[in-house]
Design an enzyme around this catalytic site. Structure first.
Site, mmCIF file in Angstrom:
data_model
loop_
_atom_site.group_PDB
_atom_site.id
_atom_site.type_symbol
_atom_site.label_atom_id
_atom_site.label_comp_id
_atom_site.label_asym_id
_atom_site.label_seq_id
_atom_site.Cartn_x
_atom_site.Cartn_y
_atom_site.Cartn_z
ATOM 1 N N HIS A 54 0.807 -1.216 0.000
ATOM 2 C CA HIS A 54 0.000 0.000 0.000
ATOM 3 C C HIS A 54 0.844 1.271 0.000
ATOM 4 O O HIS A 54 0.329 2.364 -0.184
ATOM 5 C CB HIS A 54 -0.973 -0.029 1.186
ATOM 6 C CG HIS A 54 -2.135 -0.935 0.911
ATOM 7 N ND1 HIS A 54 -3.340 -0.836 1.548
ATOM 8 C CD2 HIS A 54 -2.265 -1.950 0.040
ATOM 9 C CE1 HIS A 54 -4.158 -1.759 1.090
ATOM 10 N NE2 HIS A 54 -3.526 -2.453 0.177
ATOM 11 N N SER B 175 -0.470 -1.167 -6.269
ATOM 12 C CA SER B 175 -0.164 -2.278 -7.145
ATOM 13 C C SER B 175 0.572 -1.799 -8.385
ATOM 14 O O SER B 175 0.333 -0.694 -8.878
ATOM 15 C CB SER B 175 -1.464 -2.962 -7.581
ATOM 16 O OG SER B 175 -2.022 -3.667 -6.514
ATOM 17 N N ASP C 142 -12.488 -9.457 -7.312
ATOM 18 C CA ASP C 142 -11.920 -10.496 -6.447
ATOM 19 C C ASP C 142 -12.958 -11.568 -6.130
ATOM 20 O O ASP C 142 -12.634 -12.744 -5.978
ATOM 21 C CB ASP C 142 -11.395 -9.881 -5.142
ATOM 22 C CG ASP C 142 -10.009 -9.273 -5.323
ATOM 23 O OD1 ASP C 142 -9.306 -9.683 -6.261
ATOM 24 O OD2 ASP C 142 -9.642 -8.379 -4.538
ATOM 25 N N GLU D 147 6.034 -33.791 -1.303
ATOM 26 C CA GLU D 147 4.818 -33.271 -1.887
ATOM 27 C C GLU D 147 5.119 -32.596 -3.220
ATOM 28 O O GLU D 147 6.228 -32.093 -3.431
ATOM 29 C CB GLU D 147 4.203 -32.238 -0.927
ATOM 30 C CG GLU D 147 3.650 -32.855 0.333
ATOM 31 C CD GLU D 147 2.283 -33.449 0.114
ATOM 32 O OE1 GLU D 147 2.213 -34.573 -0.422
ATOM 33 O OE2 GLU D 147 1.277 -32.807 0.465
HETATM 34 C C1 HEM Z 1 0.613 -16.048 2.133
HETATM 35 C C2 HEM Z 1 1.076 -15.708 0.963
HETATM 36 C C3 HEM Z 1 0.810 -14.372 0.282
HETATM 37 C C4 HEM Z 1 -0.246 -13.516 0.459
HETATM 38 C C5 HEM Z 1 -1.454 -13.700 1.380
HETATM 39 C C6 HEM Z 1 -0.030 -12.398 -0.436
HETATM 40 C C7 HEM Z 1 -0.891 -11.323 -0.562
HETATM 41 C C8 HEM Z 1 -0.773 -10.331 -1.513
HETATM 42 C C9 HEM Z 1 -1.811 -9.408 -1.870
HETATM 43 C C10 HEM Z 1 -3.231 -9.361 -1.253
HETATM 44 C C11 HEM Z 1 -1.331 -8.619 -2.873
HETATM 45 C C12 HEM Z 1 -2.114 -7.568 -3.664
HETATM 46 C C13 HEM Z 1 -2.925 -8.254 -4.758
HETATM 47 C C14 HEM Z 1 -2.070 -8.791 -5.876
HETATM 48 O O1 HEM Z 1 -1.278 -8.028 -6.447
HETATM 49 O O2 HEM Z 1 -2.185 -9.983 -6.219
HETATM 50 C C15 HEM Z 1 0.040 -8.994 -3.100
HETATM 51 C C16 HEM Z 1 0.882 -8.395 -4.013
HETATM 52 C C17 HEM Z 1 2.179 -8.806 -4.254
HETATM 53 N N1 HEM Z 1 2.797 -9.970 -3.777
HETATM 54 FE FE1 HEM Z 1 2.012 -11.225 -2.444
HETATM 55 N N2 HEM Z 1 1.156 -12.573 -1.105
HETATM 56 C C18 HEM Z 1 1.693 -13.761 -0.703
HETATM 57 C C19 HEM Z 1 2.879 -14.311 -1.145
HETATM 58 C C20 HEM Z 1 3.765 -13.689 -2.026
HETATM 59 C C21 HEM Z 1 4.980 -14.276 -2.497
HETATM 60 C C22 HEM Z 1 5.459 -15.665 -2.112
HETATM 61 C C23 HEM Z 1 5.577 -13.340 -3.335
HETATM 62 C C24 HEM Z 1 6.888 -13.409 -4.114
HETATM 63 C C25 HEM Z 1 7.884 -14.205 -3.872
HETATM 64 C C26 HEM Z 1 4.727 -12.196 -3.380
HETATM 65 C C27 HEM Z 1 4.982 -11.035 -4.108
HETATM 66 C C28 HEM Z 1 4.077 -10.015 -4.298
HETATM 67 C C29 HEM Z 1 4.305 -8.837 -5.110
HETATM 68 C C30 HEM Z 1 5.603 -8.468 -5.861
HETATM 69 C C31 HEM Z 1 3.114 -8.083 -5.095
HETATM 70 C C32 HEM Z 1 2.818 -6.763 -5.810
HETATM 71 C C33 HEM Z 1 2.324 -7.175 -7.161
HETATM 72 C C34 HEM Z 1 1.975 -6.009 -8.052
HETATM 73 O O3 HEM Z 1 1.539 -4.993 -7.541
HETATM 74 O O4 HEM Z 1 2.172 -6.200 -9.261
HETATM 75 N N3 HEM Z 1 3.632 -12.438 -2.575
HETATM 76 N N4 HEM Z 1 0.346 -10.066 -2.264
#
Ligand code: HEM
Lengths: 256, 408
Positions: free
Chosen positions: B213, B217, B242, B285
């Site tokens: 935030h 995004s 969503d 797994e």
């Molecule tokens: C429990 C696991 C995770 C949760 C709950 C989570 C949640 C979120 C949410 C709600 C967003 C905003 C919506 C979206 O852009 O899809 C986000 C964005 C993002 N997440 Fe995650 N995430 C998780 C794991 C990860 C992992 C493993 C990575 C990378 C190794 C990651 C990298 C990113 C990045 C780079 C963004 C920004 C994407 C953009 O704005 O283009 N996330 N995450």
């Protein structure tokens, strides 16, 4: 975007495909025949007649060597037996209970709440009675092997003369469905081993199919209710998906 | 938004003292989101949903589970047979774990494709990698709990990896096990940690969202929003979008849970753990298979372990390996080809990880492993210098307006 999606779906399918063969690995050139199972598919159900006959095969053939440790007599209600019948079946077995007021363990007739007793007290006794081989408990066997039902069915029908190239040691038997082909279990089913209580004529195939049916239920007794809820859940969620998508279109249409 | 905005007096009273409603409102209406996000931006929310599902079902399972080598397997069978709807809770927990990884893998590849790891989102990305590591640790320990054959032997193989560390390796393994083999103390500590870790993950997710935030995004064309004409409010536009993703996720999860509950598991885990009998093939797994392939591609144990961790470490430093100022692969024709090669490479690694480590599989694993590292350590840095990128649009609204109808 579309390309990405298609690729992701393909990748997923590939991954799931990977998991499959990875599990089946190890067998080599085993032969599986597939039965026609009423429990297959999204609307699959257990055939009560087949399960009762299968239970009879289990009791009269397999139970000499194999237990079904997770089944209690009360579970037999799923096979269509009523309370009195289950009581009667249980009463044919003896289980150990106690200690009584004098501190002694004692034997008594089994009750519906008891687990179905296994043939041996422990693995050592089981091995001692089977040339050192351990007959596994059968209550989960159809889930503990890849393609459980077909595998079990094929295994029971898979006994044949060993090819000339294979030496079969004493106490071992040749089976075309078993991984490695040499199994310590003597052929359990010949076709006339059991006289069905309901008078159904018997063949090796029908005995094998019925006991497979029974053991499939033993491993997954909640399958029917699972699939029933599943059909409703998938139906409901499909509607939910369509409505969400329509609502999304409506909301986004206001944007331009 | 001030407290006076709320019509409900109770809400107003609370919000005046504890401004949670203002905070929610702020996220819902004042947080600007690029208007051109595609469905790949659903996967963060889906990962969050998966985490919630795992925690809720897990807590219920823990009420009925016994962490003892003599009772773990049968307590799980009791859950399957005697606990009301226990089979449902367990099958959801099992399959949602796999779905969690599917969702997160898509989430990660989305980031790789659209360059979401680049400035100013490096920390957001790195927190994601931390979450990914924690997820793997959690899933690994969870898989040990039912105490089936694969539980036991998987735990033995993976914990034994640490013995490759020179000098202190053996002591570390003994410390992890709480004894001299995988046994009751191991099971107990794994249960304790398996219960703890999801809450740690939840904490890191909060940081992940805070970081998100800060700059908002990224988006499919990878250029910053230049003003209100480029953004829309989260609610109702992305809440409803969503919702579509959630419905799809739940639908697919239901199909797995109700009709193929064991398809993503291994049959050997329905055989009680037996320390005296090694299964023919020990496979982890499915979601660990790519890393398992890298591990086994190296003939030396220590080398394999190091390389496996390196495979994740390169993700950490990715923002500094790819220096190209252009984020989205849409404007990087050469990068795009290599992205898909990497994608195929990872699938191949997953496939090879499930095969026995012999013959042609070993050779292929080595090639795929080399390619993986080549991609991150050589190709990306080179592309940053040599690639000619396509011209970027002036702003988000321009291309969006051009394809007004089809875009969303
Ligand atoms: C429990 C696991 C995770 C949760 C709950 C989570 C949640 C979120 C949410 C709600 C967003 C905003 C919506 C979206 O852009 O899809 C986000 C964005 C993002 N997440 Fe995650 N995430 C998780 C794991 C990860 C992992 C493993 C990575 C990378 C190794 C990651 C990298 C990113 C990045 C780079 C963004 C920004 C994407 C953009 O704005 O283009 N996330 N995450």
């Amino acid at each position: 975007m579309v390309k990405f999606l298609i690729a992701s779906v393909t990748a997923l399918a590939a991954l799931i495909g990977v998991a499959g063969p990875a599990q089946a690995a190890g067998g080599g050139d085993v032969k599986l025949v597939s039965g026609e199972w009423s429990f297959a598919g999204p609307f699959g159900y257990f055939d009560k007649g087949a399960m009762q006959r299968g239970f009879q095969v289990y009791r009269e053939v397999c139970a000499g060597c194999h237990g079904v440790e997770y089944l209690a007599f009360r579970n037999l209600a799923d096979l269509g037996y009523n309370d009195a019948e289950i009581k009667a079946i249980a009463a044919e077995y003896e289980v150990m209970d106690g200690p009584d007021d004098d501190g002694e363990m004692f034997m008594r007739a089994a009750r519906p709440a008891d687990l179905i007793p296994s043939p041996y007290r422990n693995d050592n006794e089981a091995r001692a009675n089977n040339n050192g081989a351990l007959p596994p408990d059968l209550s989960l066997i159809t889930k503990a092997r890849a393609n459980g039902a077909d595998y079990l069915y094929s295994l029971l029908l898979g006994y044949e003369d060993a090819p000339a190239s294979t030496e079969v040691p004493d106490g071992m038997y040749y089976n075309n469905a078993y991984s490695g082909h040499l199994i310590a279990m003597p052929q359990p089913i010949y076709g006339d081993d059991v006289e069905y209580a309901d008078g159904t004529p018997t063949t090796p195939e029908s005995l094998a199919a019925d006991v497979t049916h029974f053991l499939m239920w033993a491993a997954e007794p909640k399958m029917e209710v699972r699939k029933r809820i599943g059909v409703a859940a998938v139906f409901f969620l499909s509607i939910f998906l369509i409505m969400s998508y329509m609502a999304k279109r409506r909301v986004w249409a206001e944007l331009h | 938004m001030s407290a006076e905005k709320f019509s409900n007096p109770v809400v107003r009273w609370i919000d005046h003292r504890l401004p949670v409603f203002s905070m929610l409102d702020h996220e819902k209406y004042d947080y600007p989101v690029p208007k051109n996000l595609n469905y790949f931006w659903n996967f963060g929310v889906l990962a969050g949903l998966a985490l919630v599902i795992m925690i809720v079902t897990g807590i219920v399972l823990a009420m009925n589970y016994t962490a003892h080598v003599d009772h773990a397997f049968s307590s799980v069978e009791r859950i399957m047979r005697d606990v009301n709807h226990g089979w449902l809770i367990r099958y959801i927990h099992m399959n949602a774990a796999s779905f969690f990884f599917i969702v997160v893998y898509i989430h990660i590849f989305r980031g790789l494709y659209y360059g979401s790891y680049k400035a100013p989102r490096e920390l957001l990305w790195m927190l994601g990698v931390v979450i990914f590591l924690l997820m793997m640790a959690t899933a690994f320990m969870g898989y040990v709990l039912p105490w089936g054959q694969m539980s036991f032997w998987g735990a033995t193989v993976i914990t034994n990896l640490f013995s490759a560390i020179p000098i202190v390796g053996e002591s570390i393994v003994t410390f992890l096990w709480g004894g001299f083999s995988v046994d009751n103390p191991t099971l107990n500590r794994f249960f304790s940690l398996h219960y703890l870790m999801p809450f740690v993950i939840a904490g890191v997710v909060v940081l992940h969202i805070v970081a998100l935030h800060r700059f908002g995004s990224n988006n499919p064309i990878g250029i910053d929003a230049k003003g209100p004409q480029d953004t829309i409010s989260f609610h109702p536009y992305y809440t409803i979008k969503d919702m579509v993703g959630i419905a799809m996720f739940l639908l697919l999860l239901a199909v797995a849970v109700f009709f193929f509950p064991n398809a993503m598991g291994h049959p050997d885990n329905y055989i009680p753990a037996n320390p005296m009998q090694t299964p023919a093939h020990i496979v982890p797994e499915w979601y660990f298979l790519p890393f398992y392939a890298i591990l086994r591609a190296v003939p030396d144990k220590l080398g394999g372990v190091l390389l496996m961790f390196a495979a994740i470490f390169v993700l950490f430093i990715l923002p500094w390996l790819d220096r190209s100022p252009v984020r989205s692969a849409r404007f990087r024709p050469v990068f795009r080809i290599f992205f898909w090669l990497l994608f195929i490479d990872c699938i191949a690694l997953g496939y090879l990880g499930g095969k026995p480590a012999e013959g042609v599989y070993v050779v292929l694993s080595r090639i795929a492993t080399v390619w993986y590292f080549l991609h991150f350590l050589v190709i990306l840095p080179m592309l940053s210098v040599f690639e000619t990128t396509k011209p970027l649009p002036k702003s988000i609204s321009e291309p969006v307006l051009a394809t007004a109808k089809g875009a969303a």
